[in-house]
Design a protein around this motif. Structure first.
Motif, mmCIF file in Angstrom:
data_model
loop_
_atom_site.group_PDB
_atom_site.id
_atom_site.type_symbol
_atom_site.label_atom_id
_atom_site.label_comp_id
_atom_site.label_asym_id
_atom_site.label_seq_id
_atom_site.Cartn_x
_atom_site.Cartn_y
_atom_site.Cartn_z
ATOM 1 N N LYS A 130 0.713 -1.194 0.180
ATOM 2 C CA LYS A 130 0.034 -0.078 0.052
ATOM 3 C C LYS A 130 0.876 1.335 -0.122
ATOM 4 N N LEU A 131 1.823 1.277 0.949
ATOM 5 C CA LEU A 131 2.801 2.423 0.917
ATOM 6 C C LEU A 131 3.827 2.572 -0.291
ATOM 7 N N LEU A 132 3.942 1.504 -0.942
ATOM 8 C CA LEU A 132 4.792 1.467 -2.324
ATOM 9 C C LEU A 132 3.928 2.079 -3.456
ATOM 10 N N GLN A 133 2.491 1.782 -3.312
ATOM 11 C CA GLN A 133 1.683 2.366 -4.124
ATOM 12 C C GLN A 133 1.579 3.884 -4.277
ATOM 13 N N SER A 134 1.291 4.247 -2.967
ATOM 14 C CA SER A 134 1.263 5.551 -2.494
ATOM 15 C C SER A 134 2.549 6.291 -2.930
ATOM 16 N N ALA A 135 3.672 5.779 -2.597
ATOM 17 C CA ALA A 135 4.840 6.458 -3.080
ATOM 18 C C ALA A 135 5.294 6.668 -4.515
ATOM 19 N N SER A 136 4.765 5.816 -5.165
ATOM 20 C CA SER A 136 4.925 5.886 -6.593
ATOM 21 C C SER A 136 3.965 7.167 -7.295
ATOM 22 N N GLN A 137 3.200 7.777 -6.463
ATOM 23 C CA GLN A 137 2.347 8.778 -6.964
ATOM 24 C C GLN A 137 2.827 10.099 -6.205
ATOM 25 N N LYS A 138 3.694 10.387 -5.549
ATOM 26 C CA LYS A 138 4.202 11.448 -4.762
ATOM 27 C C LYS A 138 5.422 12.193 -5.612
ATOM 28 N N ASP A 139 5.458 13.374 -5.457
ATOM 29 C CA ASP A 139 6.383 14.109 -6.118
ATOM 30 C C ASP A 139 7.622 14.194 -5.238
ATOM 31 N N VAL A 140 8.375 13.090 -5.461
ATOM 32 C CA VAL A 140 9.761 13.212 -4.438
ATOM 33 C C VAL A 140 10.704 12.834 -5.419
ATOM 34 N N ASP A 141 11.975 13.346 -5.133
ATOM 35 C CA ASP A 141 13.086 13.104 -5.862
ATOM 36 C C ASP A 141 13.859 11.607 -6.010
ATOM 37 N N VAL A 142 13.830 11.225 -4.498
ATOM 38 C CA VAL A 142 14.717 10.021 -4.454
ATOM 39 C C VAL A 142 13.611 9.022 -3.645
ATOM 40 N N LEU A 143 13.335 7.805 -3.866
ATOM 41 C CA LEU A 143 12.796 6.937 -3.014
ATOM 42 C C LEU A 143 13.806 6.004 -2.223
ATOM 43 N N LEU A 144 13.817 5.938 -0.951
ATOM 44 C CA LEU A 144 14.597 4.863 -0.167
ATOM 45 C C LEU A 144 13.734 3.928 0.167
ATOM 46 N N LEU A 145 13.601 2.785 -0.927
ATOM 47 C CA LEU A 145 12.990 1.506 -0.398
ATOM 48 C C LEU A 145 13.546 0.768 0.533
ATOM 49 N N ASP A 146 12.945 0.714 1.721
ATOM 50 C CA ASP A 146 13.772 0.391 2.898
ATOM 51 C C ASP A 146 13.621 -1.216 3.077
ATOM 52 N N LEU A 147 14.541 -1.809 3.311
ATOM 53 C CA LEU A 147 15.030 -3.169 3.756
ATOM 54 C C LEU A 147 15.379 -3.455 4.972
ATOM 55 N N GLU A 148 15.630 -2.266 5.767
ATOM 56 C CA GLU A 148 16.249 -2.431 7.065
ATOM 57 C C GLU A 148 15.264 -2.065 8.239
ATOM 58 N N ASP A 149 15.431 -1.149 8.836
ATOM 59 C CA ASP A 149 14.753 -0.772 10.163
ATOM 60 C C ASP A 149 13.059 -0.958 10.389
ATOM 61 N N SER A 150 12.681 -0.442 9.210
ATOM 62 C CA SER A 150 11.151 -0.390 8.896
ATOM 63 C C SER A 150 10.610 -1.764 8.513
ATOM 64 N N VAL A 151 11.380 -2.588 8.112
ATOM 65 C CA VAL A 151 10.953 -4.067 7.641
ATOM 66 C C VAL A 151 11.086 -5.193 8.657
ATOM 67 N N GLN A 152 10.129 -5.269 9.615
ATOM 68 C CA GLN A 152 10.177 -6.374 10.612
ATOM 69 C C GLN A 152 8.821 -7.170 10.472
ATOM 70 N N PRO A 153 8.908 -8.363 11.011
ATOM 71 C CA PRO A 153 10.091 -9.122 11.228
ATOM 72 C C PRO A 153 10.939 -9.768 10.300
ATOM 73 N N THR A 154 12.096 -10.280 10.678
ATOM 74 C CA THR A 154 12.891 -10.560 9.651
ATOM 75 C C THR A 154 12.302 -11.292 8.265
ATOM 76 N N ASP A 155 11.316 -12.009 8.275
ATOM 77 C CA ASP A 155 10.717 -12.683 7.366
ATOM 78 C C ASP A 155 10.243 -11.823 6.335
ATOM 79 N N ASN A 156 9.742 -10.764 6.790
ATOM 80 C CA ASN A 156 9.376 -9.448 5.670
ATOM 81 C C ASN A 156 10.314 -8.986 4.552
ATOM 82 N N LYS A 157 11.470 -9.256 5.014
ATOM 83 C CA LYS A 157 12.739 -8.865 4.290
ATOM 84 C C LYS A 157 12.803 -9.313 2.964
#
Length: 297
Positions: free
Chosen positions: A20-47
């Protein structure tokens, strides 16, 4: 020293396992998308889910012309090799490298990317690096981190981990953050690297955000890490030269050129002498303004 051609006013974190957040981010006026694999992706299976989502969306050109820099996991996580092996693909511009404490950390990551590029038959240097400065050691080593690899195009400040490492307090006035912010900005500019300011934690307090942005611009930052899309308009406003700044810069250069042509040597604008530093600053304003306008066409 050649100008860094990247425009990175806004760098927004997006948990890559959250469709859902990936979909939303694709529509925003932003220069760089930092697609996170680290802190915000928990538990580890979600990585693993996050890596799969990034590969699929990037292969579909889901994010358009935005710069894509996944934030990988750190070298002690057991996830880093999977991250970079799977995500060194067309459409990825580089990676945010967390917990960059020293030049050696960045050199290690540079060589890991080089090995993978070689194995995949890609030009060496294809993928760029944005080290994340998150510790007291990293702040003190900021200039060496900037110069550790030609892949480093920007450095970004992570204030919360820094404060935890320092044992300090993230005070309302930002006193504890002022010195590291100044050091990071100076280290970046000394190395022709883009300085990226820390996130604004109180995302719904736009007045506090504007105060932070005003100081960030004074300190020389060119962009900011973003947690919430509501911050983007203000972030872009502060890191984009205004029409007035652009016109003033052109006038300054014109007066300086006329003075030189007339043999006066020194021009005056609004009662101030126009010296070489002012000319350099004016050229930077004009270049940045024009490059941002070109991207908006």
């Amino acid at each position: 020293m050649p100008e860094n051609d990247y425009i990175m006013r806004s760098l927004m974190f997006v948990p890559a396992h959250n469709e859902k957040l990936l979909q939303s981010a694709s529509q925003k006026d932003v220069d760089v998308l930092l697609l996170d694999l680290e802190d915000s992706v928990q538990p580890t299976d979600n990585k693993a889910i996050a890596r799969k989502n990034i590969k699929q969306r990037v292969s579909e050109n889901f994010f358009g012309d935005k710069l894509i820099f996944p934030r990988v996991n750190d070298r002690e996580s057991g996830q880093l090799l999977k991250d970079v092996t799977e995500l060194t693909i067309p459409g990825i511009h580089g990676f945010v490298y967390p917990k960059s404490k020293s030049a050696e950390d960045v050199y290690f990551f540079d060589k890991l990317l080089e090995t993978i590029e070689y194995e995949k038959g890609l030009p060496i240097g294809t993928y760029k690096i944005i080290p994340l400065i998150e510790t007291t050691a990293a702040v003190l080593n900021a200039e060496q981190i900037c110069k550790a690899s030609p892949r480093v195009i920007a450095i970004a400040y992570g204030c919360e981990d820094f404060i935890a490492d320092l044992g300090g307090i993230h005070d309302r006035d930002g006193k504890s953050l002022f010195t590291p912010r100044a050091i990071i900005a100076m280290a970046a500019k000394a190395s022709n690297v883009i300085p990226i300011d820390t996130v604004h934690i109180n995302v719904h307090d736009l007045q506090e955000l504007e105060e932070n942005l005003r100081l960030a611009k004074i300190l020389g930052f060119e962009g900011m890490l973003v947690l919430n899309p509501i911050e983007l308009p203000l972030v872009h406003q502060y890191f984009t030269p205004t029409e007035e700044e652009f016109e003033n810069a052109k006038t300054l250069l014109q007066l300086a050129a006329e003075a030189q042509k007339d043999g006066k040597g020194v021009a005056v604008i609004n009662g101030k002498f126009i010296g070489p530093p002012m000319i350099i600053a004016a050229k930077k304003v004009i270049s940045r303004y024009e490059r941002i306008k070109q991207r908006q066409v």
